[in-house]
Each structure stands twice: as C-alpha cells, then as structure tokens.
Write a protein that holds these residues in place. Structure first.
Motif, PDB file in Angstrom:
ATOM      1  N   VAL A   1       0.856  -1.199   0.013  1.00  0.00           N
ATOM      2  CA  VAL A   1      -0.035   0.010   0.116  1.00  0.00           C
ATOM      3  C   VAL A   1       0.897   1.166   0.133  1.00  0.00           C
ATOM      4  O   VAL A   1       1.718   1.469   1.011  1.00  0.00           O
ATOM      5  N   SER A   2       0.918   2.023  -1.102  1.00  0.00           N
ATOM      6  CA  SER A   2       1.462   3.397  -1.032  1.00  0.00           C
ATOM      7  C   SER A   2       1.067   4.529  -0.465  1.00  0.00           C
ATOM      8  O   SER A   2      -0.245   4.729  -0.935  1.00  0.00           O
ATOM      9  N   GLY A   3       1.256   4.943   0.659  1.00  0.00           N
ATOM     10  CA  GLY A   3       0.543   6.068   1.340  1.00  0.00           C
ATOM     11  C   GLY A   3      -0.071   5.563   2.681  1.00  0.00           C
ATOM     12  O   GLY A   3      -0.812   4.720   2.889  1.00  0.00           O
ATOM     13  N   ALA A   4       0.357   6.431   3.693  1.00  0.00           N
ATOM     14  CA  ALA A   4      -0.132   6.317   5.124  1.00  0.00           C
ATOM     15  C   ALA A   4      -1.058   7.367   5.409  1.00  0.00           C
ATOM     16  O   ALA A   4      -0.855   7.764   6.641  1.00  0.00           O
ATOM     17  N   GLY A   5      -2.062   7.683   4.550  1.00  0.00           N
ATOM     18  CA  GLY A   5      -3.130   8.492   4.899  1.00  0.00           C
ATOM     19  C   GLY A   5      -4.210   7.891   5.281  1.00  0.00           C
ATOM     20  O   GLY A   5      -4.062   6.855   5.845  1.00  0.00           O
ATOM     21  N   ILE A   6      -5.208   8.654   5.544  1.00  0.00           N
ATOM     22  CA  ILE A   6      -6.683   7.843   5.951  1.00  0.00           C
ATOM     23  C   ILE A   6      -6.855   6.548   5.166  1.00  0.00           C
ATOM     24  O   ILE A   6      -7.085   5.545   5.562  1.00  0.00           O
TER      25      ILE A   6
END
Length: 406
Positions: free
Chosen positions: A18-23
């Motif tokens: 998963v690219s991105g540790a936002g919501i």
C-alpha cells in the motif's frame, strides 16, 4: 451489524503493498490485516503526517469506523466545536451561529469532525502499539516506490531507498498527486481537474483564547480570498486556513518547495488585516503546514492488472465537498472486503470494488458542481446554515450507500 472476520482462505498469504499512510492507506491496511493478508505500507514522510485540516466522518463511514472498533475513540477526539463567528478586518463580529460551523456542518448532527492526523493515528494504532494497524502490518517510512514492473506472478517493486521486493498486489493510496497513478496510468494532467482555488493550513498558538470555536474572515466582499481559524486539541492550538483563487498556471502555483509555498500564501495574504500578521508569523514557525490546489481526480478505470487506486489517488472528491475522508474509509473497507471475498484474486476483486463504488463516488463528486462558482462557495463559508434544497438532496444521495458484510 458487524461484519464477520474470518481468515483469508487462499493457499498462500497474499502480499499487498500500500503506497501512502494517509486515511485511505491506513484504513486499508487495518482491514487487510484483519482478513489475514500480509500488508506493507510505504510512506515517503518520516512518520505519520502531522498537520492538515479537520475532516468529517459521515453516513456509511461512521458504520465503517464502528466496525473497526474505533467509533468511541474517534468521537472522544472530535473537535467539539460549539459554534462559529464571522469577523471583519478589524475583528468586529458580524454574525455568529451556535447551530452550524463552516467546517463541520450542523453541531447537533451525527457527523464527527476530527483532525486528519489524529484520525490516521487512531487507525494506524500509533498510540497503542507503535505505527502498525495490527501485528501483520509493516510500515516503511521515509521511502517510496521508484519503479514497479508487473508480470504474471506479481509486481516487482524498486524503492527509492534502493531495495527491491516482490508483492502480489499494489494499491496506490498516495493522494491527489499520486506517484503510483503516474507510474501506472500516466501523467497527472490527464486526470487532474482543478478549480483554480488553493488552500493552505497550518498550526498556530491559540493566542485568541478561543474555546471550541471557529472564526471566519474575508476581506470585504472579495470572493477570491478567505481565512478561517478553529480551535483543536482541547483549545491548546489553532488550525489556520487561508484560501485564494488564481488564474495563473498550475505549475506556478504548486511549487514543490515548502518555503516557496509559504511565500506564496504570505504574498496572497499581504493585504489582509485582522489577525493575519500573527497567523503568517506562526506559519513560518511550524512544521505542521500543508498547501495544495482544490481539484478532483476523474478516471475511467481505477485498476491496471495487479495495481489499483484507492481514495484521492483514483477519485479525489476535493476538500470543497467535505466528503473525501468518508469516501476513503468506505472504499478501503470495500476494497479489502472484495479481496477477502475473492481469496486475493485481483481479477475478481478489483472489478467488483469498482462496480460497488462507481455511483457512490460520482454522487460525492457531483457536490462540487452544485456549490456553484467561487463566490457561492465563499458565501457558504461566510454564511453557514442549512444548504439549499438541491445541495441538501445531493448530500443525501452522496451518503446513500449499501454497505456490504464480508
């Protein structure tokens, strides 16, 4: 009714990058872990990102948060605003409301307004057991995807840090300016639809002594610029937001250098009075700063073989709709659920994910069109209250989603 959680039944544990540790990214990792997938989250920032705006959790997304077991914690961290004021350039109050706020809507409604960074922390479990949504989630901070190559058996990923790894699936949850989307689907310009408005947000001391309150300010009748400040973190600080319109080329208005971004905001706000000098001084002293264009992402498809897009990366609604976080939470739940139902087979899961969400996304993106031109959007900030019937109907349609059990 809570969905049943049962282990992923495939013969081999499916690995998902998963690219991105936002919501969107943290929520997806949470569900993938619960379903028995092996999730890795890569985030270019050195840790979960601080700063950012207050976001709203509405409708179906509240059910998703409840199924995550986080609803009580999320409600405990809500902004808890009691109302808002509108002031002139001298700080004189022009109007006030204890029924509505510009950022959160009706105060007595079921929606939850919470800081974006606090929500991400809760989902990722940062305060409980380190930055992981569960024992099966690996986080790689300070790194990003450099290249990816898809083949019959998986995806070969080279990270900017120099390491190479193979994954069964890759999910781009890396926001409006998605690197994953660029690598797989092509240039951002093919999908980005800006409206010419830019918004900056940053942290500042609560020198106004506000108590769970929001203040909006506009320079006269000019719809091209506005400022807003709201208390957060039990009144210990303010989040300040400045928005302005520009017809200049997008490339000139979106410099990558944060120092130049701050300079742009200061230049566009140099005319303003009220508390702007102190706010702009605070902007230069905080790391909790964010600046971007208000835009939507529109794509004919969200997946390409083993790679799929999630949240703003594939279908950003824009902050002007107030629906991005709710859509991201719902979409993360659906994508993980469809992968679970398909035993990790992306050829079945990805089309099912898109079929379930297409109309929901379209309904949420349509809200931006109904807010009218920038003068109408500016007026909605300065005069909060019940929306007109057409916009109210659009919100009802946007919240209407039949959440499946997986």
């Amino acid at each position: 009714m809570s969905n049943s959680i049962r282990p992923h039944s495939g013969a081999r544990t499916t690995s998902v990058l998963v690219s991105g540790a936002g919501i969107a990214g943290t929520a997806l990792a949470h569900w993938l872990d619960r379903y028995g997938f092996r999730a890795t989250v890569v985030e270019r920032a050195p840790s979960l990102r601080g700063g950012g705006q207050a976001v709203d959790i509405r409708g179906t997304a509240l059910t998703v948060v409840e199924r995550m077991g986080l609803l009580e914690q999320v409600r405990a961290r809500r902004t808890g605003l009691r109302g808002m004021s509108v002031v002139d350039a001298d700080g004189r109050e022009l109007r006030r409301s204890t029924e509505w706020t510009a950022t959160g809507g009706p105060i007595d409604g079921p929606d939850v307004e919470i800081l974006r960074d606090e929500l991400a922390e809760l989902i990722a479990g940062a305060e409980r057991s380190g930055p992981a949504a569960g024992p099966g989630v690996e986080y790689r901070f300070g790194d990003a995807i450099d290249t990816l190559v898809q083949h019959a058996e998986g995806v070969e990923v080279r990270f900017r840090g120099g390491t190479e790894r193979s994954f069964d699936l890759v999910v781009g949850a890396d926001g409006l300016h998605s690197n994953t989307r660029r690598l797989v689907f092509g240039p951002e310009a093919d999908y980005l639809h800006p409206i010419g408005t830019y918004v900056a947000g940053w942290s500042a001391p609560n020198h106004l002594g506000l108590d769970r309150w929001e203040i909006a300010h506009r320079d006269g009748d000019d719809p091209n610029w506005f400022c807003m400040a709201m208390t957060v973190r039990d009144n210990s600080e303010l989040r300040v937001f400045v928005g302005f319109h520009s017809d200049e080329p997008l490339a000139d208005m979106l410099p990558r250098d944060p120092a130049r971004q701050r300079q742009l905001v200061a230049e566009r706000s140099a005319h303003a009075r009220w508390e702007l000098p102190r706010f702009l001084k605070a902007m230069g002293e905080t790391d909790a700063f964010h600046y971007d264009v208000i835009a939507q992402i529109r794509m004919d498809r969200w997946s390409e073989d083993r790679v799929v897009l999630l949240g703003d990366a594939g279908y950003c609604c824009s902050p002007a709709t107030g629906q991005g976080t709710s859509v991201a939470l719902t979409a993360a739940y659906v994508l993980a659920g469809e992968l679970h139902a398909a035993d990790g087979d992306h050829r079945t899961a990805y089309p099912a994910y898109e079929r379930r969400l297409r109309d929901h996304v379209a309904a949420n993106q349509a809200i931006l069109e109904l807010t009218g031109d920038r003068k109408a959007r500016s007026e909605s900030v300065m005069n909060p209250g019940r929306p007109d019937p057409k916009l109210e109907a659009a919100f009802r349609a946007a919240l209407d989603f039949d959440l499946p059990d997986y």
